[in-house]
Design an enzyme around this catalytic site. Structure first.
Site, PDB file in Angstrom:
ATOM      1  N   CYS A 138       0.828  -1.205   0.000  1.00 13.52           N
ATOM      2  CA  CYS A 138       0.000   0.000   0.000  1.00 13.52           C
ATOM      3  C   CYS A 138       0.860   1.251   0.000  1.00 13.52           C
ATOM      4  O   CYS A 138       1.330   1.701   1.041  1.00 13.52           O
ATOM      5  CB  CYS A 138      -0.930  -0.017   1.203  1.00 13.52           C
ATOM      6  N   CYS A 141      -0.509   4.108   2.087  1.00 11.29           N
ATOM      7  CA  CYS A 141      -0.312   3.977   3.541  1.00 11.29           C
ATOM      8  C   CYS A 141       1.140   4.238   3.921  1.00 11.29           C
ATOM      9  O   CYS A 141       1.420   4.857   4.932  1.00 11.29           O
ATOM     10  CB  CYS A 141      -0.643   2.562   4.032  1.00 11.29           C
ATOM     11  N   ASP A 142       2.067   3.708   3.126  1.00  7.57           N
ATOM     12  CA  ASP A 142       3.461   3.652   3.570  1.00  7.57           C
ATOM     13  C   ASP A 142       4.433   4.503   2.766  1.00  7.57           C
ATOM     14  O   ASP A 142       5.592   4.647   3.162  1.00  7.57           O
ATOM     15  CB  ASP A 142       3.941   2.189   3.540  1.00  7.57           C
TER      16      ASP A 142
END
Ligand code: NDP
Length: 318
Positions: A138, A141-142
Site C-alpha cells: 500500500c 499507507c506507507d
C-alpha cells in the site's frame, strides 16, 4: 457466554457493507455490522477517489468511508469492532463467532468481506513484510516513509500504476517491474506512468529476491526473463501491487466459490447457495471491483435479505 440473536449480520466495512447497512437499517432490520481488521476496507488505502458519482471534486478514500459509516449509523446500524473467525451455515439459524469467542445466531448474514492484497510469496519478501522493514502492498499507507528515497514497485495493472504515480511524487526514483512486455493497466493509467520522469519501467523483469540488511530492505535482485540477466536495484521500499485475493476462507465449507475463492452468487442477485446468506462487493466480484459496484451490490444484498425475511415471516404466520 450468552448467545446473541441478530436479524441481519453484516460482515465487513467497505462500501458494500455500509451500503447494505444503510438499506437494512432503513428497512427496520436492526443490522449489526462487524468492521473486521481494516475498518473502512480497501478504500482506506486509496488516495483520491475520482470516479464515485456524487463527488465532482473527488474525495479521499478514508473520508468517503467515514461518511458511509456515519450514514449507516444515522439509521442506527450497530457498527462494531471485531473479526469474524468462524461460521456455521449448516442449519436453519446461521451461526457466527466473533474474535473466536462471542457466538451470534443470525436470521440473515450479508458477507461483504472484500479482498486483500496479494504478495509475491518470496521468503525474503515475507521476512521484511513481517519485520515492517520496507515491504508494503500500500503506497498510500506507507509511501510517506520513503520520501526522497528510491523505491521499487511490482505490477502492471491499474493499482500498480496508481501507486507508482503516487510514489513518484514522494520518492527520488521509482523502479517499476513489469513481468511482461506490456501493461495490463488502462491506457490512460499506463501513459501517466510512462510520462513520469522519475519512474523507470523495466519490462520482462521479475523479482528473484528482496535484498536487505536484516533490519530493512536495501534493494531487489531481479531477472530479465528474456535475456536471463540478473542484476540488483537499490531501494529502501519494495511495493507489491499485483492484485487481490477475496477474504472468503472461513466460508469455504458452506458456500460455492470459484477457484480463486470468489463467492458464487445467483447471477443478478446477492443470493448464495445457502438460504439467508447473501454476498456483495469484492468477495464475489472479480470483474469490476469498484467502490460504486460494491455499493450497488450492497444495496442488492440488503434488499434480498429483506425479501427473504419477509417471505419467511409470511410462511410462519400463514
Ligand atoms: P490486476 O489483476 O488488474 O493486475 C495485476 C498486475 O500484477 C498485472 O499486471 C499482473 O501481471 C501483475 N502480477 C500478478 N502476479 C504477479 C507476479 N507474481 N509477479 C509480477 N507481476 C504480477 O490488479 P489491480 O490490482 O491492478 O486491479 C484490480 C482491478 O481494479 C482492475 O479491474 C483495475 O482496473 C481496477 N482498478 C482501477 C483503478 C482506477 O480506475 N482508478 C485503480 C486500481 C484498480 P500480468 O499483466 O502479466 O498478468
Amino acid at each position: 457466554m450468552e448467545i446473541e440473536k441478530v436479524k441481519c449480520l453484516i460482515i465487513g466495512s467497505g462500501p458494500a457493507g455500509y451500503t447494505a447497512a444503510i438499506y437494512a437499517a432503513r428497512a427496520n432490520m436492526a443490522p449489526v455490522l462487524y468492521q473486521g481488521t481494516q475498518p473502512g476496507g480497501q478504500l482506506t488505502t486509496t488516495n483520491e477517489v475520482e470516479n464515485f458519482p456524487g463527488y465532482p471534486d473527488g474525495v479521499t478514500g478514508p473520508e468517503m468511508m467515514i461518511q458511509l459509516q456515519k450514514q449507516a449509523e444515522r439509521f442506527d446500524t450497530d457498527v462494531r469492532d471485531g473479526w469474524v473467525t468462524k461460521v456455521d451455515f449448516s442449519g436453519d439459524v446461521h451461526k457466527v463467532w466473533v474474535n473466536g469467542e462471542k457466538e451470534i445466531h443470525c436470521d440473515t448474514v450479508i458477507i461483504s468481506t472484500g479482498a486483500s492484497a496479494k504478495y509475491l510469496g518470496l521468503e525474503s519478501e515475507q521476512k521484511y513484510l513481517e519485520l515492517g522493514g520496507g515491504v508494503s502492498a500500500c503506497a498510500v499507507c506507507d509511501g510517506f516513509f520513503y520520501r526522497n528515497q528510491e523505491t521499487i514497485i511490482v505490477g502492471a495493472g491499474d493499482s500498480a500504476c496508481e501507486e507508482a504515480h503516487y510514489l513518484s511524487k514522494l520518492c527520488k526514483k521509482v523502479t517499476m517491474l513489469v513481468r511482461r512486455d506490456e501493461f495490463r493497466a488502462s491506457k490512460i493509467m499506463a501513459e501517466r506512468v510512462k510520462n513520469t520522469e522519475n519512474i523507470e519501467i523495466l519490462y520482462n523483469t521479475e523479482t528473484v529476491e528482496v535484498l536487505g540488511d536484516g533490519v530493512g530492505v536495501t534493494g531487489a535482485r531481479v531477472i530479465n526473463n528474456q535475456t536471463k540477466e540478473e542484476f540488483d536495484i537499490p531501494a529502501t521500499g519494495f511495493f507489491v501491487a499485483i492484485g487481490h485475493k477475496p477474504n472468503t476462507d472461513i466460508f469455504k465449507p458452506y458456500l460455492d466459490m470459484d477457484e480463486t475463492g470468489y463467492i458464487k452468487n445467483v447471477p443478478g442477485r446477492a443470493l448464495t447457495n445457502v438460504e439467508g446468506v447473501f454476498v456483495c462487493g469484492d468477495a464475489a466480484d472479480h470483474v469490476y471491483r469498484q467502490a460504486v459496484t460494491a455499493a450497488g451490490t450492497g444495496c442488492m444484498a440488503a434488499l434480498d435479505a429483506e425479501r427473504y425475511l419477509a417471505a419467511k415471516e409470511t410462511m410462519v404466520t400463514v
